[in-house]
Design a protein around this motif. Sequence first.
Motif, PDB file in Angstrom:
ATOM      1  N   SER A  50       0.822  -1.209   0.000  1.00  0.00           N
ATOM      2  CA  SER A  50       0.000   0.000   0.000  1.00  0.00           C
ATOM      3  C   SER A  50       0.852   1.253   0.000  1.00  0.00           C
ATOM      4  O   SER A  50       0.450   2.285  -0.529  1.00  0.00           O
ATOM      5  CB  SER A  50      -0.927  -0.003   1.223  1.00  0.00           C
ATOM      6  N   GLN A  51       2.035   1.177   0.586  1.00  0.00           N
ATOM      7  CA  GLN A  51       2.936   2.322   0.554  1.00  0.00           C
ATOM      8  C   GLN A  51       3.613   2.461  -0.801  1.00  0.00           C
ATOM      9  O   GLN A  51       3.753   3.567  -1.328  1.00  0.00           O
ATOM     10  CB  GLN A  51       4.010   2.171   1.633  1.00  0.00           C
ATOM     11  N   LEU A  52       4.010   1.350  -1.407  1.00  0.00           N
ATOM     12  CA  LEU A  52       4.777   1.401  -2.650  1.00  0.00           C
ATOM     13  C   LEU A  52       3.900   1.722  -3.849  1.00  0.00           C
ATOM     14  O   LEU A  52       4.300   2.477  -4.738  1.00  0.00           O
ATOM     15  CB  LEU A  52       5.505   0.074  -2.869  1.00  0.00           C
ATOM     16  N   VAL A  53       2.727   1.118  -3.924  1.00  0.00           N
ATOM     17  CA  VAL A  53       1.843   1.329  -5.086  1.00  0.00           C
ATOM     18  C   VAL A  53       0.448   1.717  -4.586  1.00  0.00           C
ATOM     19  O   VAL A  53      -0.506   0.947  -4.708  1.00  0.00           O
ATOM     20  CB  VAL A  53       1.793   0.073  -5.976  1.00  0.00           C
ATOM     21  N   PRO A  54       0.281   2.908  -4.023  1.00  0.00           N
ATOM     22  CA  PRO A  54      -1.009   3.271  -3.435  1.00  0.00           C
ATOM     23  C   PRO A  54      -2.130   3.438  -4.448  1.00  0.00           C
ATOM     24  O   PRO A  54      -3.298   3.294  -4.100  1.00  0.00           O
ATOM     25  CB  PRO A  54      -0.707   4.592  -2.715  1.00  0.00           C
ATOM     26  N   ALA A  55      -1.790   3.757  -5.690  1.00  0.00           N
ATOM     27  CA  ALA A  55      -2.829   3.996  -6.694  1.00  0.00           C
ATOM     28  C   ALA A  55      -3.122   2.769  -7.547  1.00  0.00           C
ATOM     29  O   ALA A  55      -3.973   2.839  -8.438  1.00  0.00           O
ATOM     30  CB  ALA A  55      -2.419   5.159  -7.601  1.00  0.00           C
ATOM     31  N   HIS A  56      -2.450   1.661  -7.281  1.00  0.00           N
ATOM     32  CA  HIS A  56      -2.661   0.466  -8.104  1.00  0.00           C
ATOM     33  C   HIS A  56      -4.000  -0.186  -7.767  1.00  0.00           C
ATOM     34  O   HIS A  56      -4.391  -0.273  -6.606  1.00  0.00           O
ATOM     35  CB  HIS A  56      -1.526  -0.525  -7.866  1.00  0.00           C
ATOM     36  N   THR A  57      -4.693  -0.643  -8.793  1.00  0.00           N
ATOM     37  CA  THR A  57      -6.002  -1.277  -8.631  1.00  0.00           C
ATOM     38  C   THR A  57      -5.904  -2.734  -9.065  1.00  0.00           C
ATOM     39  O   THR A  57      -5.362  -3.038 -10.128  1.00  0.00           O
ATOM     40  CB  THR A  57      -7.068  -0.558  -9.471  1.00  0.00           C
ATOM     41  N   VAL A  58      -6.425  -3.620  -8.233  1.00  0.00           N
ATOM     42  CA  VAL A  58      -6.437  -5.056  -8.517  1.00  0.00           C
ATOM     43  C   VAL A  58      -7.857  -5.446  -8.919  1.00  0.00           C
ATOM     44  O   VAL A  58      -8.816  -5.155  -8.202  1.00  0.00           O
ATOM     45  CB  VAL A  58      -5.978  -5.863  -7.293  1.00  0.00           C
ATOM     46  N   THR A  59      -7.967  -6.098 -10.058  1.00  0.00           N
ATOM     47  CA  THR A  59      -9.261  -6.539 -10.573  1.00  0.00           C
ATOM     48  C   THR A  59      -9.431  -8.030 -10.310  1.00  0.00           C
ATOM     49  O   THR A  59      -8.559  -8.831 -10.674  1.00  0.00           O
ATOM     50  CB  THR A  59      -9.375  -6.258 -12.079  1.00  0.00           C
ATOM     51  N   LEU A  60     -10.535  -8.386  -9.685  1.00  0.00           N
ATOM     52  CA  LEU A  60     -10.805  -9.771  -9.327  1.00  0.00           C
ATOM     53  C   LEU A  60     -12.072 -10.253 -10.029  1.00  0.00           C
ATOM     54  O   LEU A  60     -12.953  -9.457 -10.372  1.00  0.00           O
ATOM     55  CB  LEU A  60     -10.967  -9.911  -7.806  1.00  0.00           C
ATOM     56  N   PHE A  61     -12.124 -11.561 -10.232  1.00  0.00           N
ATOM     57  CA  PHE A  61     -13.306 -12.212 -10.808  1.00  0.00           C
ATOM     58  C   PHE A  61     -13.701 -11.600 -12.154  1.00  0.00           C
ATOM     59  O   PHE A  61     -14.848 -11.250 -12.391  1.00  0.00           O
ATOM     60  CB  PHE A  61     -14.488 -12.152  -9.824  1.00  0.00           C
ATOM     61  N   ARG A  62     -12.663 -11.422 -13.026  1.00  0.00           N
ATOM     62  CA  ARG A  62     -12.878 -10.941 -14.389  1.00  0.00           C
ATOM     63  C   ARG A  62     -13.553  -9.568 -14.440  1.00  0.00           C
ATOM     64  O   ARG A  62     -14.467  -9.331 -15.223  1.00  0.00           O
ATOM     65  CB  ARG A  62     -13.680 -11.955 -15.193  1.00  0.00           C
ATOM     66  N   GLY A  63     -13.129  -8.698 -13.567  1.00  0.00           N
ATOM     67  CA  GLY A  63     -13.626  -7.332 -13.586  1.00  0.00           C
ATOM     68  C   GLY A  63     -14.844  -7.075 -12.725  1.00  0.00           C
ATOM     69  O   GLY A  63     -15.321  -5.938 -12.650  1.00  0.00           O
ATOM     70  N   ILE A  64     -15.370  -8.110 -12.066  1.00  0.00           N
ATOM     71  CA  ILE A  64     -16.552  -7.903 -11.220  1.00  0.00           C
ATOM     72  C   ILE A  64     -16.200  -7.053 -10.003  1.00  0.00           C
ATOM     73  O   ILE A  64     -16.977  -6.185  -9.582  1.00  0.00           O
ATOM     74  CB  ILE A  64     -17.144  -9.254 -10.793  1.00  0.00           C
ATOM     75  N   LEU A  65     -15.016  -7.288  -9.453  1.00  0.00           N
ATOM     76  CA  LEU A  65     -14.602  -6.568  -8.248  1.00  0.00           C
ATOM     77  C   LEU A  65     -13.243  -5.929  -8.496  1.00  0.00           C
ATOM     78  O   LEU A  65     -12.301  -6.597  -8.933  1.00  0.00           O
ATOM     79  CB  LEU A  65     -14.521  -7.533  -7.062  1.00  0.00           C
ATOM     80  N   SER A  66     -13.159  -4.627  -8.241  1.00  0.00           N
ATOM     81  CA  SER A  66     -11.906  -3.885  -8.383  1.00  0.00           C
ATOM     82  C   SER A  66     -11.612  -3.171  -7.070  1.00  0.00           C
ATOM     83  O   SER A  66     -12.463  -2.444  -6.540  1.00  0.00           O
ATOM     84  CB  SER A  66     -11.984  -2.865  -9.522  1.00  0.00           C
ATOM     85  N   LEU A  67     -10.410  -3.387  -6.551  1.00  0.00           N
ATOM     86  CA  LEU A  67     -10.026  -2.807  -5.270  1.00  0.00           C
ATOM     87  C   LEU A  67      -8.647  -2.183  -5.397  1.00  0.00           C
ATOM     88  O   LEU A  67      -7.755  -2.746  -6.037  1.00  0.00           O
ATOM     89  CB  LEU A  67      -9.997  -3.877  -4.166  1.00  0.00           C
ATOM     90  N   ARG A  68      -8.483  -1.021  -4.792  1.00  0.00           N
ATOM     91  CA  ARG A  68      -7.162  -0.432  -4.680  1.00  0.00           C
ATOM     92  C   ARG A  68      -6.381  -1.161  -3.599  1.00  0.00           C
ATOM     93  O   ARG A  68      -6.938  -1.738  -2.678  1.00  0.00           O
ATOM     94  CB  ARG A  68      -7.272   1.060  -4.355  1.00  0.00           C
ATOM     95  N   VAL A  69      -5.062  -1.120  -3.744  1.00  0.00           N
ATOM     96  CA  VAL A  69      -4.196  -1.885  -2.839  1.00  0.00           C
ATOM     97  C   VAL A  69      -4.387  -1.500  -1.371  1.00  0.00           C
ATOM     98  O   VAL A  69      -4.385  -2.374  -0.503  1.00  0.00           O
ATOM     99  CB  VAL A  69      -2.727  -1.720  -3.278  1.00  0.00           C
ATOM    100  N   PRO A  70      -4.573  -0.213  -1.000  1.00  0.00           N
ATOM    101  CA  PRO A  70      -4.779   0.102   0.414  1.00  0.00           C
ATOM    102  C   PRO A  70      -6.039  -0.498   1.028  1.00  0.00           C
ATOM    103  O   PRO A  70      -6.205  -0.431   2.253  1.00  0.00           O
ATOM    104  CB  PRO A  70      -4.850   1.644   0.418  1.00  0.00           C
TER     105      PRO A  70
END
Length: 373
Positions: free
Chosen positions: A145-165
């Motif tokens: 969360s400190q290194l890539v705070p703006a990165h977004t992880v997409t789960l379940f083929r785009g159904i759920l998207s969450l930022r790393v923090p």
Amino acid sequence: MPPRINLPPVTRISLLALGLQSVLSAAIRYRQWTAHSEIVIPYLNLIPQLSLVYPWTFVTTTLVESNIFTFSIAALTLYHGGRYLERAWSSRELAKFLLVTSLIPNALCFATLILFFTFTRNERWTLMTIAGTISLQISFLVAFSQLVPAHTVTLFRGILSLRVPRFPLLYIGVVTALCLTPMLTSVSFLLAVYGFITSWTYLRFYKAVFPDLDQSQTSSLRGDASETFAFAEFFPGPVRPVVAGISENVFNMLVAMRVCTPFTQDHISAARGDNAFSHHSHQRGVPGSARAEAERRRALALKALDQRLHAATAGAAARASSNPAPPAVQPPAPSATGPTVQTQPQANTQKTMTAQTGDAGSSSDNDGSRSNA
């Protein structure tokens, strides 16, 4: 031949310790297993009532897993997370981070169980086993969360998207749910909470900062003053102002007690990546402003590479000047038959051609006069 797995040293040692201690624990449990008793290993795991004579267990117990499911997750976490962080920071910094996020959560959990025993007089609290990599797993999530705070992880083929923090609190929720099952105990919840607080505190206030090559910063800077790494940023938007207010009041109390010190302008400048300061940049509760940590580190790496290339070029030039090259081979001298094309005088050529033309005309006139005669 199979491809060679290249692991940094601290990650490799951690994985070996996890495997050896977990296998040893499983072998001892298998050998001493009975249907009517719970097996404890006080010289390998941290147990409040039994492990005080084995102080090393405050660290070693972190790398002991009791079942194949948690062992698999721990191995994957150390392999991917440890390798990434060790290359992003350094082997020394990762070793310090692992030591801090292992020792402090285990010690806090130990003290909490003793406190529960003091209030309840239930001896079960002092016989609970404190073990597992849960504190390390959530600490890695905080570091990401400190290194890539703006990165977004997409789960379940785009159904759920969450930022790393968002992942640290999500992880605490999953651990809390598993504590209601036989898979995890209530100690796991304490380790997750204490690991989260410990890792954020260490990275926020104490971890050494890499100097920014664009600015004249001192090498003694510590912590991360960026707004994207504030404690409230880990929480959802509706409760974020409340958490920010509470964290600011707690920090002001710690400053009054001289436990913490406010960030200096160098800290804020390192967090911003420039020399401009906003009005609330000077507040420690929610300090700094947003910055893209990954891009900054990439720029630092490129600048360091450029400096190394310049140093290598300068070294090559110095060696070349100290060892002069042999004299170059001179081209052969022109032949004696005449000058080359580039050195022939054009004016003489024209005069020669004119003279030859005049001589030819004179000879033809003489021939004509002879024929008339």
